[in-house]
Write a protein that holds these residues in place. Structure first.
Motif, PDB file in Angstrom:
ATOM      1  N   LEU A  68      52.382  79.656  84.696  1.00 49.08           N
ATOM      2  CA  LEU A  68      52.003  78.262  84.799  1.00 49.08           C
ATOM      3  C   LEU A  68      52.827  77.549  83.920  1.00 49.08           C
ATOM      4  O   LEU A  68      52.279  77.647  82.517  1.00 49.08           O
ATOM      5  N   GLY A  69      53.171  76.341  84.226  1.00 51.07           N
ATOM      6  CA  GLY A  69      53.851  75.548  83.475  1.00 51.07           C
ATOM      7  C   GLY A  69      55.251  76.029  82.783  1.00 51.07           C
ATOM      8  O   GLY A  69      55.553  75.947  81.608  1.00 51.07           O
ATOM      9  N   CYS A  70      56.004  76.781  83.649  1.00 54.75           N
ATOM     10  CA  CYS A  70      57.072  77.293  83.301  1.00 54.75           C
ATOM     11  C   CYS A  70      58.282  76.618  82.912  1.00 54.75           C
ATOM     12  O   CYS A  70      59.183  76.837  82.342  1.00 54.75           O
ATOM     13  N   SER A  71      58.285  75.200  82.827  1.00 50.71           N
ATOM     14  CA  SER A  71      59.592  74.170  82.796  1.00 50.71           C
ATOM     15  C   SER A  71      60.630  74.647  83.462  1.00 50.71           C
ATOM     16  O   SER A  71      60.790  75.175  84.121  1.00 50.71           O
ATOM     17  N   VAL A  72      61.810  74.377  82.552  1.00 48.74           N
ATOM     18  CA  VAL A  72      63.302  74.918  83.004  1.00 48.74           C
ATOM     19  C   VAL A  72      63.744  76.067  82.430  1.00 48.74           C
ATOM     20  O   VAL A  72      65.147  76.291  82.976  1.00 48.74           O
ATOM     21  N   GLY A  73      63.015  76.716  81.551  1.00 53.75           N
ATOM     22  CA  GLY A  73      63.725  78.076  80.999  1.00 53.75           C
ATOM     23  C   GLY A  73      64.277  77.769  79.869  1.00 53.75           C
ATOM     24  O   GLY A  73      64.364  76.444  79.167  1.00 53.75           O
ATOM     25  N   PRO A  74      64.751  78.807  78.947  1.00 52.21           N
ATOM     26  CA  PRO A  74      64.999  80.021  79.320  1.00 52.21           C
ATOM     27  C   PRO A  74      63.772  81.011  78.895  1.00 52.21           C
ATOM     28  O   PRO A  74      63.332  81.924  79.330  1.00 52.21           O
TER      29      PRO A  74
END
Length: 362
Positions: A68-74
């Protein structure tokens, strides 16, 4: 880790996407250090506390994880791997199952404005799971009932669903004129932020308790202040506010524009976060650890990396409210101010923000 607009919906505006010099992908080293330092504790707790009984009775053999709230990586990919590895070990301890009989499905969640294109273009080639996006606010329901075995949320819950309405109301005695955050002297404003954090965490937990399978766990890394520590985030944000006020005094932007802007983030004390979870009543804390105790103490923050980190996380929110040129200048000035007020970077009382909490349904 998402973001939200104005007093209504800041979370529509995400971290800086892509992989450029100001992107979140290039400026999230602190978060990576936090998740890496928590790896062994997460492994031990999954092996000890994760109950596979419900899943073993399920003929689909699909184990579902949601970040939850992964953003864009990595960082999200490392987090997922840190969960899958001990889950596989857990399955190996079950005589009737092998890791070959289990399939993993991972849901990457963030707000609809998140740069999912960059996220999925950078998926590891050797991933051991089926990947899917789940856009939407984690403050509400995202998944069917009893469908997720492990939830993860790292460095996201300090984002509020909205700025407390009292501090943006010109007719309120809590109107936060001339500031974009609060200091220790602004007790009523701080209390409004704290109350909004508690409401948002309550909504988050009420949603997750319906979505988590019986025996499942939730891994939370919450930005919070340890006992007797200084709040580096609060200090830095108030420096940003001072820079904006100075720019307004020079006529570079309007005073009203500064007065109407507030950061939709609240960094609680560690006790506040734990008390809110206990008060909710749906979960129990099975593991708690301050991350600064686990991190490499040789790591040194500097003004440039700190300002770049803030820019990657907050630039979208600022640019929705101010002109782009103003925002560029503000972050340049922020770096200079952080360099001149070096105690924020060197004083040992400013601890790394974050506590690992692993919780289970009651």
């Amino acid at each position: 880790m998402g973001s939200q607009k104005g007093s209504e919906s800041y979370q529509a505006f995400p971290m800086n996407g892509g992989d450029g010099q100001h992107s979140y992908a290039q400026n999230s080293t602190n978060q990576r250090r936090g998740t890496d330092s928590a790896k062994n504790i997460i492994k031990e707790t999954i092996l000890e506390k994760l109950n596979l009984e419900t899943h073993l009775q399920n003929s689909s053999h699909t184990f579902r994880i949601a970040d939850l709230g992964c953003s864009v990586g990595p960082n999200t990919f490392f987090t997922v791997q840190n969960i899958i590895e001990p889950v596989n070990l857990k399955y190996q301890s079950q005589e009737e199952y092998t890791t070959d009989s289990v399939e993993f499905q991972v849901f990457f969640n963030d707000h609809v404005g998140n740069d999912f294109n960059t996220l999925f273009k950078s998926l590891p080639e050797d991933k051991q799971y089926f990947a899917a996006a789940m856009p939407g606010s984690f403050h509400g329901r995202l998944f069917p009932e009893s469908s997720i075995h492990v939830f993860n949320s790292s460095y996201t819950l300090h984002w509020l669903s909205k700025v407390p309405k009292e501090i943006v109301d010109k007719n309120s005695h809590m109107y936060n004129k001339g500031k974009i955050y609060f200091t220790s002297e602004d007790k009523e404003v701080a209390e409004a932020y704290s109350a909004q954090f508690e409401r948002d965490l309550e909504s988050f937990l009420n949603s997750r308790v319906l979505e988590l399978v019986p025996g499942g766990i939730m891994i939370l890394i919450i930005c919070c202040v340890p006992p007797n520590a200084l709040n580096a985030f609060q200090t830095s944000i108030n420096i940003m506010g001072n820079v904006l006020v100075e720019m307004a005094n020079k006529g570079l932007l309007s005073e009203e524009l500064v007065d109407s802007f507030n950061i939709p983030i609240y960094v609680p004390t560690s006790e506040e976060a734990k008390e809110s979870i206990k008060k909710n009543g749906n979960f129990k804390i099975v593991k708690s650890e301050f991350l600064f105790r686990l991190m490499n103490s040789e790591y040194q923050r500097d003004a440039h990396s700190s300002s770049m980190h803030f820019r990657a996380a907050l630039e979208g929110v600022f640019k929705e409210h101010f002109e782009h040129e103003i925002v560029d200048d503000m972050f340049v000035q922020l770096e200079k101010r952080l360099a001149s007020e070096a105690s924020i970077l060197t004083d040992p009382r400013y601890k790394e923000l974050g506590e690992l909490l692993i919780i289970k349904r009651n």
